[in-house]
Write a protein that holds these residues in place. Sequence first.
Motif, PDB file in Angstrom:
ATOM      1  N   THR A  54       0.929  -1.238   0.010  1.00  0.00           N
ATOM      2  CA  THR A  54       0.077  -0.109   0.304  1.00  0.00           C
ATOM      3  C   THR A  54       0.677   0.983  -0.123  1.00  0.00           C
ATOM      4  O   THR A  54       2.164   1.148   0.245  1.00  0.00           O
ATOM      5  N   SER A 149      -7.726   6.845  -1.364  1.00  0.00           N
ATOM      6  CA  SER A 149      -8.092   5.372  -1.270  1.00  0.00           C
ATOM      7  C   SER A 149      -9.816   5.228  -1.269  1.00  0.00           C
ATOM      8  O   SER A 149     -10.205   4.075  -1.659  1.00  0.00           O
ATOM      9  N   ARG A 199      -5.872   5.438  -5.061  1.00  0.00           N
ATOM     10  CA  ARG A 199      -4.755   5.316  -4.425  1.00  0.00           C
ATOM     11  C   ARG A 199      -4.242   4.031  -4.966  1.00  0.00           C
ATOM     12  O   ARG A 199      -2.875   3.755  -4.906  1.00  0.00           O
ATOM     13  N   THR A 200      -4.848   3.028  -5.190  1.00  0.00           N
ATOM     14  CA  THR A 200      -4.300   1.744  -5.660  1.00  0.00           C
ATOM     15  C   THR A 200      -3.915   1.734  -7.079  1.00  0.00           C
ATOM     16  O   THR A 200      -2.737   1.434  -7.565  1.00  0.00           O
TER      17      THR A 200
END
Length: 391
Positions: A54, A149, A199-200
């Motif tokens: 992450t 996210s 975010r990913t």
Amino acid sequence: MITVTEDYRNAIYAPIRQIDARVHFTLFGETKTYYDDRIIRFNIVEERETVADTLPANEISLTLDNLDNEFNLLSLSNVDQVLASRPTIEIEFGLVYDDSVFLTFYQADSDGESTEWIPMGTFYLAEWKNEREAKTITLVARDNLDYLSNTPYENTMFEGNMYQLAEDVFIKAGVTDYEIDNNLKTVITSGFKEKLDSRTALQHIGIATRSAIYQDRYGIMVIKPFEVLDASSNYLTFPTQDYYHFGSLYPLVTSGFGMRNIDFDDMYEEPEITLDKSIYSVSINIYDGEETREKSYINNEINGRYGDSFSLDNPLIVNDSMADSVADWIIKESKYNAIYKVNWRQNPALECTDVVIIEDGMNAMKQSRIYRQEYAYEGYLTGITESRGGV
């Protein structure tokens, strides 16, 4: 590293120093500034990982005096919109000088002292808690990565390069302050074929381009390859406490890197050193058209087979060339498997990804890259710096 004056570099590691703090709190477009008479304590965590599952978000936990009930949550007329409006918290540390110091561009105070303020970040309010018995308020805030996210991204018809893809993610998420390195324009991509959170999406871009992705101290989202960040560290200077040379600044260049110095004079105890296992094997999925295939790599520099394995599933890796360069990068990063944890006086100008030299307790100075910092303030500054380097 935050740009500072020579006076700051000479004074930050002085045996006696004064560091103040101030908080700029913006709610519904109105900004108020609070100083040490209102600030009880706060803790800042700043983190940037290289290869991780992450992207860590920076966070602050801030406790303010509320004896006058200024921060009573229920007294707000539109309390249901407080968190949704994303109130901002900006933190600064100030190194205080007296009037005997030659002042360049500091803020002068009424008592003859002057302060050089260092930004510590822009955060967005996530939690608001009134402590009725203690008459205090605690605010927890995080940077834009926490917001991203929870922000979906979808553009299955994308064609362009990694720079344009990253820009598209930011624009669709409503992020307007960003800086993307031009090196990403050289990598062609078809983007993502499925919906995912922003975010990913940025994490995939970061790994595919071997880049750091973070929000800087000024609230700007940054994407820069690690080799660009490392190159910018060349020929830096660091404060010395060699009083025979009157605290002069010397350039330090070791293997092409400029360093900062963290030695025993500024530590509360010897650094904690942990040795992680190196990566022995890497497996990467390659999304080659309609076909997905796995390619494996072995770290031949390890004399033995006892090491970690690393599996990577990144839809932006679409050919062997990309997979080869990413695997090589992952294996090289795993060589920096000595983790240094230093409890010390802290230096607000140091940032994550800065390269430093740490005295290790065995009469040696070790080069490493900062990946996590903690700043604890309660009228005075202390903190913990964690970095990765060689042994």
